[in-house]
Design a protein around this motif. Structure first.
Motif, mmCIF file in Angstrom:
data_model
loop_
_atom_site.group_PDB
_atom_site.id
_atom_site.type_symbol
_atom_site.label_atom_id
_atom_site.label_comp_id
_atom_site.label_asym_id
_atom_site.label_seq_id
_atom_site.Cartn_x
_atom_site.Cartn_y
_atom_site.Cartn_z
ATOM 1 N N ALA A 1 -6.689 24.114 20.544
ATOM 2 C CA ALA A 1 -5.680 23.533 19.646
ATOM 3 C C ALA A 1 -6.122 23.638 18.190
ATOM 4 O O ALA A 1 -5.321 23.967 17.307
ATOM 5 C CB ALA A 1 -5.415 22.079 20.019
ATOM 6 N N ILE A 2 -7.389 23.387 17.932
ATOM 7 C CA ILE A 2 -7.898 23.480 16.562
ATOM 8 C C ILE A 2 -7.870 24.922 16.075
ATOM 9 O O ILE A 2 -7.468 25.193 14.942
ATOM 10 C CB ILE A 2 -9.312 22.871 16.468
ATOM 11 C CG1 ILE A 2 -9.216 21.353 16.637
ATOM 12 C CG2 ILE A 2 -9.978 23.239 15.151
ATOM 13 C CD1 ILE A 2 -10.532 20.651 16.725
ATOM 14 N N ARG B 1 -5.860 27.269 17.048
ATOM 15 C CA ARG B 1 -4.453 27.607 16.822
ATOM 16 C C ARG B 1 -3.963 27.034 15.493
ATOM 17 O O ARG B 1 -3.276 27.710 14.727
ATOM 18 C CB ARG B 1 -3.629 27.067 17.983
ATOM 19 C CG ARG B 1 -2.168 27.348 17.892
ATOM 20 C CD ARG B 1 -1.495 26.907 19.171
ATOM 21 N NE ARG B 1 -0.100 26.662 18.937
ATOM 22 C CZ ARG B 1 0.706 26.121 19.818
ATOM 23 N NH1 ARG B 1 0.239 25.763 20.998
ATOM 24 N NH2 ARG B 1 1.963 25.922 19.554
ATOM 25 N N LEU B 2 -4.333 25.784 15.193
ATOM 26 C CA LEU B 2 -3.942 25.149 13.937
ATOM 27 C C LEU B 2 -4.539 25.889 12.738
ATOM 28 O O LEU B 2 -3.857 26.143 11.747
ATOM 29 C CB LEU B 2 -4.387 23.686 13.924
ATOM 30 C CG LEU B 2 -4.086 22.899 12.664
ATOM 31 C CD1 LEU B 2 -2.585 22.676 12.534
ATOM 32 C CD2 LEU B 2 -4.810 21.578 12.684
ATOM 33 N N ILE B 3 -5.809 26.259 12.833
ATOM 34 C CA ILE B 3 -6.477 26.980 11.748
ATOM 35 C C ILE B 3 -5.781 28.315 11.501
ATOM 36 O O ILE B 3 -5.544 28.697 10.352
ATOM 37 C CB ILE B 3 -7.971 27.176 12.075
ATOM 38 C CG1 ILE B 3 -8.714 25.845 11.934
ATOM 39 C CG2 ILE B 3 -8.605 28.233 11.179
ATOM 40 C CD1 ILE B 3 -10.132 25.881 12.423
ATOM 41 N N GLU C 1 -2.589 29.156 12.331
ATOM 42 C CA GLU C 1 -1.224 28.956 11.845
ATOM 43 C C GLU C 1 -1.195 28.580 10.368
ATOM 44 O O GLU C 1 -0.301 28.990 9.642
ATOM 45 C CB GLU C 1 -0.530 27.857 12.650
ATOM 46 C CG GLU C 1 -0.131 28.276 14.042
ATOM 47 C CD GLU C 1 0.421 27.123 14.861
ATOM 48 O OE1 GLU C 1 0.435 25.971 14.364
ATOM 49 O OE2 GLU C 1 0.824 27.380 16.004
ATOM 50 N N ARG C 2 -2.149 27.787 9.918
ATOM 51 C CA ARG C 2 -2.157 27.319 8.536
ATOM 52 C C ARG C 2 -2.880 28.264 7.583
ATOM 53 O O ARG C 2 -2.859 28.052 6.384
ATOM 54 C CB ARG C 2 -2.836 25.942 8.456
ATOM 55 C CG ARG C 2 -2.189 24.888 9.306
ATOM 56 C CD ARG C 2 -0.900 24.414 8.668
ATOM 57 N NE ARG C 2 -0.154 23.562 9.564
ATOM 58 C CZ ARG C 2 -0.018 22.272 9.425
ATOM 59 N NH1 ARG C 2 -0.580 21.656 8.419
ATOM 60 N NH2 ARG C 2 0.696 21.580 10.285
ATOM 61 N N TRP D 1 -6.229 28.832 7.470
ATOM 62 C CA TRP D 1 -7.452 28.173 7.016
ATOM 63 C C TRP D 1 -8.703 28.880 7.524
ATOM 64 O O TRP D 1 -9.778 28.271 7.594
ATOM 65 C CB TRP D 1 -7.490 26.737 7.504
ATOM 66 C CG TRP D 1 -6.447 25.834 6.929
ATOM 67 C CD1 TRP D 1 -5.745 26.017 5.782
ATOM 68 C CD2 TRP D 1 -6.003 24.598 7.477
ATOM 69 N NE1 TRP D 1 -4.893 24.971 5.579
ATOM 70 C CE2 TRP D 1 -5.028 24.081 6.609
ATOM 71 C CE3 TRP D 1 -6.339 23.875 8.607
ATOM 72 C CZ2 TRP D 1 -4.379 22.887 6.836
ATOM 73 C CZ3 TRP D 1 -5.691 22.680 8.851
ATOM 74 C CH2 TRP D 1 -4.724 22.190 7.967
#
Length: 184
Positions: A73-74, A76-78, A80-81, A83
């Motif tokens: 999940a982390i 994927r978030l990194i 998508e954003r 980062w």
């Protein structure tokens, strides 16, 4: 009225047409049209519902709504954003002793990374170590870019030890930050 004896085309009112649809045939045509219209409305509603849900359907197969591990999940978030670079540099700050060596890590600590300018700021505990790190900076930039990707760090900004806070006179109010704190 006159009859057409010249062999010209017959008048439209006298042209024989096929049999007129009876009540049952009219009902079948109306039913087929109603079914087509309902199917079109149903397809439009289904597409609208899928668009609201992100185009995903519930079912036995895995999709984006299923539970996932925290690390996934982390990541994927990194992604998508966008980062990736700041997260990689954050990892470098955690592995600083392995990258620069134990001696340098005891005296020099990375403070921040400016993503726009691609500058890593490092603070040293003495001016001698700051000078030493300035001499090692090109080598460290090459090593960091090897680890993080080409061009992630373009410059290492080395700062010496910070001095004591400046005091603007013998009388100070407790909690005051100096003369600028009264101007808003």
């Amino acid at each position: 009225m006159t009859e057409n004896t010249s062999g010209d085309a017959p008048e439209p009112s006298k042209t024989p047409k096929g049999p007129e649809p009876s009540g049952v045939d009219l009902a079948r045509v109306a039913l087929r049209a109603a079914k087509d219209a309902a199917r079109a409305r149903g397809d439009a509603a289904q597409q609208k519902k899928q668009a609201r849900r992100g185009g995903l359907r519930s079912g036995a197969r895995a999709d984006g709504r299923d539970p996932m591990a925290l690390g996934s999940a982390i990541n994927r978030l990194i992604t998508e954003r966008g980062w990736e670079a700041p997260a990689a540099v954050g990892g470098v700050m955690g592995r600083w002793p392995q990258i620069v060596g134990e001696d340098v890590a005891k005296h020099c600590v990375p403070e921040r990374y400016d993503e726009d300018e691609r500058v890593l700021t490092v603070r040293c505990d003495s001016t001698a170590w700051a000078t030493n790190l300035r001499l090692l900076a090109p080598t460290l930039v090459a090593r960091l870019n090897e680890d993080l990707g080409h061009g992630t760090v373009q410059l290492i900004k080395v700062q010496g030890p910070g001095g004591p806070a400046r005091r603007y006179g013998p009388l100070r109010a407790p909690g005051s930050t100096g003369p600028g704190d009264t101007y808003g």
